[in-house]
Design a protein around this motif. Structure first.
Motif, mmCIF file in Angstrom:
data_model
loop_
_atom_site.group_PDB
_atom_site.id
_atom_site.type_symbol
_atom_site.label_atom_id
_atom_site.label_comp_id
_atom_site.label_asym_id
_atom_site.label_seq_id
_atom_site.Cartn_x
_atom_site.Cartn_y
_atom_site.Cartn_z
ATOM 1 N N UNK A 39 -20.870 -25.640 -20.572
ATOM 2 C CA UNK A 39 -21.314 -24.650 -19.579
ATOM 3 C C UNK A 39 -20.155 -24.194 -18.703
ATOM 4 N N UNK A 40 -19.282 -25.119 -18.310
ATOM 5 C CA UNK A 40 -18.127 -24.735 -17.493
ATOM 6 C C UNK A 40 -17.221 -23.760 -18.236
ATOM 7 N N UNK A 41 -17.041 -23.986 -19.527
ATOM 8 C CA UNK A 41 -16.181 -23.092 -20.294
ATOM 9 C C UNK A 41 -16.818 -21.711 -20.443
ATOM 10 N N UNK A 42 -18.129 -21.676 -20.687
ATOM 11 C CA UNK A 42 -18.809 -20.386 -20.820
ATOM 12 C C UNK A 42 -18.791 -19.633 -19.499
ATOM 13 N N UNK A 43 -19.034 -20.346 -18.401
ATOM 14 C CA UNK A 43 -19.035 -19.704 -17.081
ATOM 15 C C UNK A 43 -17.671 -19.102 -16.768
ATOM 16 N N UNK A 44 -16.612 -19.848 -17.060
ATOM 17 C CA UNK A 44 -15.257 -19.329 -16.825
ATOM 18 C C UNK A 44 -14.980 -18.113 -17.704
ATOM 19 N N UNK A 45 -15.415 -18.166 -18.961
ATOM 20 C CA UNK A 45 -15.173 -17.048 -19.872
ATOM 21 C C UNK A 45 -15.851 -15.779 -19.371
ATOM 22 N N UNK A 46 -17.083 -15.900 -18.878
ATOM 23 C CA UNK A 46 -17.796 -14.719 -18.351
ATOM 24 C C UNK A 46 -17.112 -14.193 -17.098
ATOM 25 N N UNK A 53 -6.011 -27.375 -16.137
ATOM 26 C CA UNK A 53 -6.928 -28.509 -16.077
ATOM 27 C C UNK A 53 -6.704 -29.371 -14.841
ATOM 28 N N UNK A 54 -5.763 -28.978 -13.962
ATOM 29 C CA UNK A 54 -5.563 -29.678 -12.699
ATOM 30 C C UNK A 54 -6.684 -29.334 -11.733
ATOM 31 N N UNK A 55 -6.979 -30.272 -10.883
ATOM 32 C CA UNK A 55 -8.048 -30.055 -9.909
ATOM 33 C C UNK A 55 -7.641 -29.021 -8.865
ATOM 34 N N UNK A 56 -8.552 -28.113 -8.578
ATOM 35 C CA UNK A 56 -8.395 -27.053 -7.584
ATOM 36 C C UNK A 56 -7.394 -25.985 -8.006
ATOM 37 N N UNK A 57 -6.950 -26.019 -9.236
ATOM 38 C CA UNK A 57 -6.014 -24.987 -9.681
ATOM 39 C C UNK A 57 -6.805 -23.790 -10.206
ATOM 40 N N UNK A 58 -6.385 -22.587 -9.790
ATOM 41 C CA UNK A 58 -7.028 -21.356 -10.237
ATOM 42 C C UNK A 58 -5.975 -20.418 -10.817
ATOM 43 N N UNK A 59 -6.333 -19.780 -11.908
ATOM 44 C CA UNK A 59 -5.440 -18.754 -12.465
ATOM 45 C C UNK A 59 -5.422 -17.539 -11.573
ATOM 46 N N UNK A 60 -6.584 -17.154 -11.077
ATOM 47 C CA UNK A 60 -6.717 -16.023 -10.162
ATOM 48 C C UNK A 60 -7.485 -16.517 -8.953
ATOM 49 N N UNK A 61 -6.745 -17.024 -7.962
ATOM 50 C CA UNK A 61 -7.370 -17.675 -6.829
ATOM 51 C C UNK A 61 -8.272 -16.766 -6.034
ATOM 52 N N UNK A 62 -7.853 -15.535 -5.787
ATOM 53 C CA UNK A 62 -8.649 -14.630 -4.970
ATOM 54 C C UNK A 62 -9.975 -14.325 -5.638
ATOM 55 N N UNK A 63 -9.934 -14.037 -6.946
ATOM 56 C CA UNK A 63 -11.157 -13.708 -7.658
ATOM 57 C C UNK A 63 -12.078 -14.919 -7.751
ATOM 58 N N UNK A 64 -11.510 -16.107 -7.910
ATOM 59 C CA UNK A 64 -12.321 -17.306 -8.008
ATOM 60 C C UNK A 64 -13.066 -17.560 -6.712
ATOM 61 N N UNK A 108 -13.895 -26.702 -12.272
ATOM 62 C CA UNK A 108 -14.648 -26.583 -13.521
ATOM 63 C C UNK A 108 -13.904 -27.124 -14.722
ATOM 64 N N UNK A 109 -12.657 -26.690 -14.933
ATOM 65 C CA UNK A 109 -11.899 -27.149 -16.092
ATOM 66 C C UNK A 109 -11.470 -28.604 -15.952
ATOM 67 N N UNK A 110 -11.222 -29.051 -14.717
ATOM 68 C CA UNK A 110 -10.887 -30.460 -14.499
ATOM 69 C C UNK A 110 -12.061 -31.350 -14.896
ATOM 70 N N UNK A 111 -13.277 -30.927 -14.531
ATOM 71 C CA UNK A 111 -14.470 -31.683 -14.926
ATOM 72 C C UNK A 111 -14.640 -31.645 -16.442
ATOM 73 N N UNK A 113 -11.129 -34.041 -27.320
ATOM 74 C CA UNK A 113 -9.921 -33.311 -26.934
ATOM 75 C C UNK A 113 -10.338 -31.899 -26.527
ATOM 76 N N UNK A 114 -9.825 -31.470 -25.399
ATOM 77 C CA UNK A 114 -10.056 -30.102 -24.935
ATOM 78 C C UNK A 114 -8.709 -29.405 -24.860
ATOM 79 N N UNK A 115 -8.571 -28.273 -25.577
ATOM 80 C CA UNK A 115 -7.297 -27.553 -25.615
ATOM 81 C C UNK A 115 -7.555 -26.075 -25.412
ATOM 82 N N UNK A 116 -6.468 -25.342 -25.155
ATOM 83 C CA UNK A 116 -6.591 -23.908 -24.887
ATOM 84 C C UNK A 116 -5.479 -23.160 -25.610
#
Length: 450
Positions: A342-349, A389-400, A409-412, A423-426
C-alpha cells in the motif's frame, strides 16, 4: 568524524588503549623470545661442555695412577697440555676427537684435591674461583671481567682413589655478543613496530567507530526530523487556537477551527503510529514459525480496489497484472504485507502526474514471489535513490508536506520487507517513472496446506 570532538577523543582513546595493549603484548613476547634464546644457547653450551668433560673423564681415569700426578700418556689426549702455570701456545687442530680444547675460548684444567692448578690446556683464565661442583646457571668471572661457563668433574685413579678435579670451560664472549645483538635488535625494533601499531590502531579505531558514528548521525538526523515534523502540526494548532481565542468566533469559524485541529491531530496520530510501527519492527526479531501463509493474489486485488478512488481523484490510471495462474502464498503478517504494498502504491499515485499510469504486477520465479509497482511519474534522481528508504527523507519535500507525508512510508516498507526476509529495490529515471520491486520467499504447497 574528525570534526566531532566527542568521537575524535573516543577514537584517540580507543587507539591508545589498543596500541598500549599491543605494545605490552609485543614487549612480553620480545622478552620471552630473548629468555628462550638465552636459555637455549646456555643449554647447548652446557651440553657441549658436559659431553667434552665426560669424554675426557672416561679417557683419563684408566691411565691415572697416583693422586695429583699426570701421566705422560695424558699428552696423547691433550696435545696442547701445559704443566703448572707455564704459558701455553695454541696449535692448529689436527682432527683430534677433542680438538675443541684447541679452539680459542676453551680451556681444560687439572687440579689436585686441594684445588691447586696442575696443568692447563687451551686458555688459562686468571683468577677463576675454585668450585668443586659445577655451577650450571651462574657463569664465572675472571680477574679481567671476562665471563666463563665451566663444568667440573672429580677424577679417580685406575684403582678408584680420588685423584683431583677436571674442569672444562669456555669463554662466553660469543654468547654475550649474540645476546647483545638480540637486545639491540629488540630495543631498536620496538619503536618502529609501535609506530606501525599506532597507525594501525588509529585506522582500526576509525573502522570500529564508523558504524557507531553513522548510527549517531542517524539518531541526530532522526531527532531533528521528528522534532520538525512534530513542530509543524503543533505550531498550526497553536496558531489556530490563538487566532480563535483572540476573536469572537461564530459557529462557522468554530467549525473551521475544529476541522483544522482534526486534520493536524490526525497527522500527529498517523506520525506517532508510523513511529511506533517502526520501533516494533526494529526491536522485535521476526519469528517466521508464527507467520501464517498469505495469498498475494487476493492482497493485490484488494489493494487495487482500495486505491481505485485515489487513482481517479489524481487522474491516474491504476491497474493490476497478475502473471501467475496459481495462488502465490508467502509466510508473513498479512497486515504488514498489505501496508508494504500500500505504501508503494500510495507513493506511485502521489508522484505520478494526471494522465499517468500506475501498474501493480504479480509474478514468480522458482523460489520467490515478485510484486512490482510501476509508475510513469516524475522519477528519482540516481543520487537520491540510495536515500529514499531513510526515515523522513523526501524526494520532493514541499509536495510531500502538501499531501501530508512524513517521509516514513518507504522506510516502513523497507523494514517490513527485511522482517519477512525479503528484498525491496528501486529502478528509476528522472521524468520516466519508477519501478519498485518486492521479492519474498514463496511458501511450498505442503506448508501452505499444513
Amino acid at each position: 568524524m574528525q570534526t566531532n570532538k566527542l568521537f575524535n577523543l573516543s577514537r584517540w582513546r580507543l587507539a591508545s588503549y589498543y596500541a598500549g595493549v599491543m605494545g605490552l603484548i609485543l614487549g612480553l613476547c620480545g622478552l620471552a623470545v630473548y629468555e628462550m634464546t638465552s636459555q637455549d644457547h646456555w643449554r647447548s653450551l652446557d651440553q657441549e661442555l658436559t659431553s667434552l668433560a665426560g669424554t675426557l673423564h672416561d679417557g683419563l681415569e684408566p691411565i691415572l695412577q697416583e693422586p695429583g700426578q699426570l701421566q705422560p700418556s695424558v699428552k696423547q689426549l691433550l696435545p696442547n697440555l701445559c704443566l703448572g702455570t707455564q704459558p701455553c701456545f695454541l696449535s692448529k687442530p689436527r682432527g683430534h676427537i677433542l680438538n675443541a680444547t684447541q679452539q680459542p675460548g676453551y680451556y681444560v684444567q687439572f687440579l689436585d684435591l686441594n684445588g691447586q692448578l696442575l696443568a692447563t690446556a687451551g686458555e688459562n683464565p686468571p683468577g677463576l674461583a675454585f668450585e668443586r661442583e659445577t655451577t650450571r646457571q651462574r657463569p664465572l668471572i675472571d680477574q679481567r671481567g671476562n665471563r666463563y661457563h665451566q663444568v667440573s668433574l672429580q677424577l679417580k685413579t685406575a684403582t678408584g682413589q680420588p685423584w683431583g678435579y677436571l674442569k672444562v670451560g669456555r669463554s662466553l664472549v660469543e654468547y654475550d655478543h649474540h645476546l647483545r645483538t638480540i637486545q639491540v635488535f629488540l630495543i631498536l625494533s620496538l619503536p618502529v613496530v609501535m609506530m606501525g601499531v599506532g597507525g594501525a590502531s588509529w585506522l582500526l579505531a576509525g573502522l570500529a567507530m564508523g558504524p557507531v558514528y553513522r548510527s549517531y548521525q542517524q539518531i541526530q538526523q532522526f531527532t531533528a526530523d521528528i522534532a520538525h515534523e512534530l513542530r509543524t502540526p503543533i505550531t498550526a494548532i497553536q496558531a489556530t487556537l490563538e487566532t480563535t481565542l483572540s476573536t469572537e468566533p461564530n459557529s462557522e469559524e468554530i467549525h473551521s477551527t475544529l476541522q483544522i485541529l482534526k486534520r493536524q491531530n490526525y497527522r500527529l496520530t498517523h506520525l506517532i503510529q508510523d513511529l511506533l510501527l517502526l520501533s516494533r519492527i526494529d526491536l522485535h526479531d521476526a519469528n517466521r514459525s508464527q507467520f501464517q501463509p498469505c495469498c498475494l493474489n487476493d492482497l493485490v486485488s484488494d489493494l487495487v480496489e482500495e486505491f481505485a478512488g485515489s487513482g481517479i481523484t489524481a487522474g491516474v490510471q491504476l491497474s493490476a497484472e497478475i502473471r501467475v495462474e496459481q495462488p502465490v502464498r508467502v509466510k508473513g503478517e498479512e497486515d504488514q504485507l498489505y501496508r508494504l504494498v500500500a505504501n508503494l502504491i500510495s507513493n506511485a499515485i502521489h508522484y505520478t502526474p494526471a494522465g499517468g499510469i500506475v501498474k501493480i504486477i504479480l509474478e514468480t520465479d522458482k523460489q520467490q514471489a515478485i510484486i512490482q509497482v510501476q509508475d510513469t511519474g516524475i522519477g528519482i534522481a540516481p543520487a537520491e535513490q540510495a536515500r529514499i528508504f531513510d526515515r523522513f527523507y523526501r524526494v520532493d519535500g514541499a509536495r510531500s508536506r502538501q499531501q501530508g507525508g512524513a517521509g516514513l512510508g518507504l522506510a516502513i516498507a523497507q523494514a517490513i520487507a527485511i522482517k519477512h526476509q525479503g528484498v525491496l529495490s528501486v529502478e528509476s529515471e528522472l521524468g520516466q517513472g519508477s519501478l519498485f520491486t518486492i521479492q519474498l520467499p514463496i511458501v511450498s504447497a505442503s506448508m501452505a496446506h499444513s
